[in-house]
Write an enzyme that holds these catalytic residues in place. Structure first.
Site, PDB file in Angstrom:
ATOM      1  CE  LYS A  56      -2.409   2.798   3.400  1.00  0.00           C
ATOM      2  NZ  LYS A  56      -2.887   2.895   4.787  1.00  0.00           N
ATOM      3  CD1 TRP A  88     -12.830  -2.108   1.772  1.00  0.00           C
ATOM      4  CD2 TRP A  88     -11.339  -3.361   2.857  1.00  0.00           C
ATOM      5  NE1 TRP A  88     -12.942  -3.392   1.297  1.00  0.00           N
ATOM      6  CE2 TRP A  88     -12.040  -4.186   1.943  1.00  0.00           C
ATOM      7  CE3 TRP A  88     -10.357  -3.938   3.654  1.00  0.00           C
ATOM      8  CZ2 TRP A  88     -11.784  -5.539   1.798  1.00  0.00           C
ATOM      9  CZ3 TRP A  88     -10.087  -5.291   3.508  1.00  0.00           C
ATOM     10  CH2 TRP A  88     -10.799  -6.070   2.602  1.00  0.00           C
ATOM     11  CG  HIS A  89      -6.697   2.024   4.642  1.00  0.00           C
ATOM     12  ND1 HIS A  89      -5.368   1.668   4.796  1.00  0.00           N
ATOM     13  CD2 HIS A  89      -7.407   1.156   5.416  1.00  0.00           C
ATOM     14  CE1 HIS A  89      -5.278   0.626   5.618  1.00  0.00           C
ATOM     15  NE2 HIS A  89      -6.509   0.301   5.998  1.00  0.00           N
ATOM     16  CE1 TYR A  90     -15.050   4.902   2.160  1.00  0.00           C
ATOM     17  CE2 TYR A  90     -14.131   2.758   1.596  1.00  0.00           C
ATOM     18  CZ  TYR A  90     -15.136   3.515   2.136  1.00  0.00           C
ATOM     19  OH  TYR A  90     -16.253   2.904   2.669  1.00  0.00           O
ATOM     20  CG  HIS A  91      -8.401   9.507   2.933  1.00  0.00           C
ATOM     21  ND1 HIS A  91      -7.749   8.361   2.537  1.00  0.00           N
ATOM     22  CD2 HIS A  91      -7.666  10.531   2.436  1.00  0.00           C
ATOM     23  CE1 HIS A  91      -6.663   8.666   1.849  1.00  0.00           C
ATOM     24  NE2 HIS A  91      -6.599   9.988   1.762  1.00  0.00           N
TER      25      HIS A  91
END
Length: 667
Positions: free
Chosen positions: A431, A531-534
């Site tokens: 990532k 799933w680390h969207y922001h």
């Protein structure tokens, strides 16, 4: 069966290696005391705590009032509700249900089942970005902490400094979270080999077990305890005062209400929500209260709710028939998702079931992680690849456009007939930090239950793509290290592993034939989410440094939608820390000196319209002991007159909204 598994099995066969409202505002003191005692006991998703404040939204009155209303009972909303309830009445509205007793959430060996559940009652709501990457958003009390792979890591020192946060307050808040939800994982053979491989290729130094985000190789924290039970942000509600908090489940907020007449800025004063039976309810802030409406609905939900309420790009809102309260073109902008790319490695040796534990943090802004398992479903009757399951869209055995329930069931049945060795192996994934590439979010419909349209623009910026290439190269070096050799077939070179992984239909992005020769193309073709969207309500663009919505009174946004960049290797620790309300200047708490003697150096103003006058004598000031003489208490208003020892004299008259020294009770 996926081409990935076919290639693995056939390759190994050729080599003959085989795959062989508390009754709504009435609360009994005894039950409150009992609830507090029970809530202080350790709990997990498997054991429901005795939360007396937890109700289905259908039981709520048509109208009611609170000091604070929080929209979204997720990773930020739960800790925020817990801390605010120590001094104020708080209403927490969660559109999903409870995680407690849900076997798909409870244990790490069931990881992936919630993400693969496509039913309307699922704690996970799937969405596909306009980029063609399959993703998910939480729909459950506790938010993403009920669905994720459990890795727990703080933000780096540089990130904290860039946000302008007080490092001491940040560390105190992290510890407040960690006392309940964070644990040291048990590192076994696969993860140990990854750790040794990272150190062998000079991802140094070795930092041991730590929650801190530090360059080098480390073992991070986990929200799974030693028994494999998940602990979530919902567990932080144990800190709440049950007499002041109400949590409503299956409460979908449709709109925030504003007063605009005769005001320079719109004033948020209430919300409209519907329960599970579509019953309509209205919750208001107390008229005399200086409370607020706080949006903590996540990176998709928070900008979506702002737009549905009339705050956003005016032309876009008008196109959906929404009355414009405030033209704010930055709402929905800056959407970003940290791209993840993985390589699957079939193993000749048995591998433990493990999620993310070890991480290599490079100076280039690349994070190397791993997951493994003999059976990624952890011994369940349905075998799959856990976080890379065919059912959740990561390295899927079913092409995205063909993922009907029938097709998925056929894939499950096909996988159940595979040799056990087909599930023996694991993944190395990378990532990148940031990212720099960003996109935007727009409404698809005016139904708050529908997903909005979101574009992340993965690898739009060359720097992100360059980091991904370096990350894949780093994975190759780990796989080829001596330390990792027990878990790799000598006859399967890295190029073959890349081709096998790229053959899996992980997204809706068209494939190319040169993925093993062009790592840039491999990154683009095999990009997935972790799933680390922001973004969408970012600091300096939509909210100020105190998370107050710019141009609006009595309203904040507190969650990952405010981030410019994702903090550290996993954002959940920082989101929970931020939600603890210790690191932004929020509502001034009622001082604890109402309950007895205090140290001399304290005084708080709790109501901007009211002055607090402290009278004191010099002997008492030196001794640091205050005797409380007169206290006049009204709702959220406090007048304090104190004497220090002998005769009184005016020491300080505090201006409205100010504070003097600290609030430290003397027992």
């Amino acid at each position: 069966m996926s081409l990935l598994l076919v290639l693995i099995v056939e390759k190994l066969k050729r080599k003959k290696m085989g795959f062989g409202i508390h009754c709504w505002r009435r609360f009994v003191a005894a039950s409150a005391f009992a609830s507090i005692l029970f809530s202080l006991q350790p709990c997990s998703s498997d054991t429901a705590p005795n939360y007396s404040f937890l109700h289905n939204a259908s039981t709520a009155p048509a109208t009611f009032h609170y000091d604070y209303i929080i929209i979204g009972g997720g990773t930020a909303g739960c800790p925020l509700a817990a801390t605010l309830s120590q001094n104020f009445t708080v209403l927490l509205l969660e559109r999903g249900g409870s995680p407690y007793g849900d076997q798909n959430i409870t244990h790490f060996t069931n990881f992936g089942r919630s993400l693969s559940d496509l039913s309307p009652a699922s704690p996970s709501q799937r969405f596909i970005s306009e980029d063609g990457v399959i993703n998910a958003r939480a729909r459950v009390l506790g938010g993403g902490s009920c669905l994720n792979a459990g890795f727990y890591s703080r933000a780096g020192i540089g990130y904290v400094e860039a946000q302008g946060w007080d490092p001491a307050l940040v560390n105190d808040s992290y510890r407040w979270v960690e006392d309940v939800v964070a644990f040291q994982p048990q590192v076994r053979q696969w993860q140990s080999a990854v750790r040794s491989g990272l150190l062998e290729i000079n991802v140094n130094p070795y930092n041991g077990f730590t929650y801190d985000h530090i360059n080098g190789t480390k073992v991070g924290g986990t929200i799974f305890d030693r028994d494999g039970n998940r602990h979530t942000a919902a567990d932080l509600l144990r800190y709440a005062d049950p007499s002041r908090l109400t949590v409503l489940l299956h409460a979908t907020v449709h709109k925030i209400m504003f007063k605009t007449r005769g005001r320079k800025k719109p004033l948020a004063y209430g919300v409209i929500f519907r329960d599970e039976a579509m019953g309509k309810h209205k919750a208001y802030l107390y008229g005399r209260s200086k409370g607020e409406i706080i949006v903590s609905a996540g990176a998709l939900g928070s900008p979506q709710i702002l737009m549905l309420s009339g705050i956003g790009p005016s032309e876009h809102l008008k196109a959906h028939g929404i009355d414009v309260v405030l033209d704010q073109p930055m709402v929905g902008q800056g959407m970003a998702d940290n791209p993840m790319n993985a390589v699957y490695i079939p193993s000749p040796a048995p591998t433990e079931v493990s999620l993310i534990q070890v991480v290599g943090i490079t100076e280039l802004g690349i994070y190397i992680e791993a997951a493994s398992g003999e059976n990624f479903a952890g011994g369940s009757t349905q075998r799959d690849f856990g976080m890379f399951s065919p059912k959740i869209g990561q390295l899927s055995t079913v092409p995205p456009k063909q993922r009907t329930p029938e097709a998925i069931e056929q894939a499950v049945q096909a996988m159940s007939k595979l040799d056990d060795l087909a599930f023996q192996g694991g993944f190395l994934l990378e990532k990148i930090m940031g990212p720099i590439s960003t996109g935007h979010l727009e409404l698809r419909t005016i139904n708050p239950s529908d997903n909005p349209n979101v574009t992340f623009n993965y690898f739009k910026e060359q720097e992100d793509l360059d980091r991904c290439v370096k990350g894949i190269e780093t994975i190759g070096r780990v796989i080829n290290s001596v330390s990792f050799s027990p878990f790799k077939y000598d006859t399967m070179p890295f190029d073959l592993l890349l081709n096998m992984t790229a053959s899996a239909p992980v997204n809706l992005i068209p494939r190319h034939d040169n993925t093993s020769t062009s790592l840039e193309q491999y990154c683009k073709d095999t990009v997935m989410t972790i799933w680390h969207y922001h973004g969408g309500c970012q600091v300096g663009r939509v909210v100020d440094s105190d998370y107050k919505v710019i141009g609006v009174d009595a309203m904040r946004v507190v969650d990952g939608s405010t981030f410019i960049y994702s903090p550290g290797t996993n954002p959940q620790a920082t989101v929970m820390m931020l939600g603890s309300s210790r690191c932004f200047r929020g509502a001034t708490p009622l001082p604890s000196f109402l309950y007895g003697r205090i140290r001399a150096h304290l005084a708080f103003v709790t109501e901007p319209a009211l002055r607090v006058v402290v009278w004191a004598g010099w002997p008492g000031l030196i001794l640091g002991v205050v005797r409380l003489m007169v206290v006049i208490v009204r709702r959220r208003r406090v007048v304090v007159v104190c004497k220090f020892g002998g005769s009184g004299s005016l020491v300080k008259e505090l201006e409205p909204g100010s504070a003097w020294m600290s609030n430290k009770p003397h027992r």
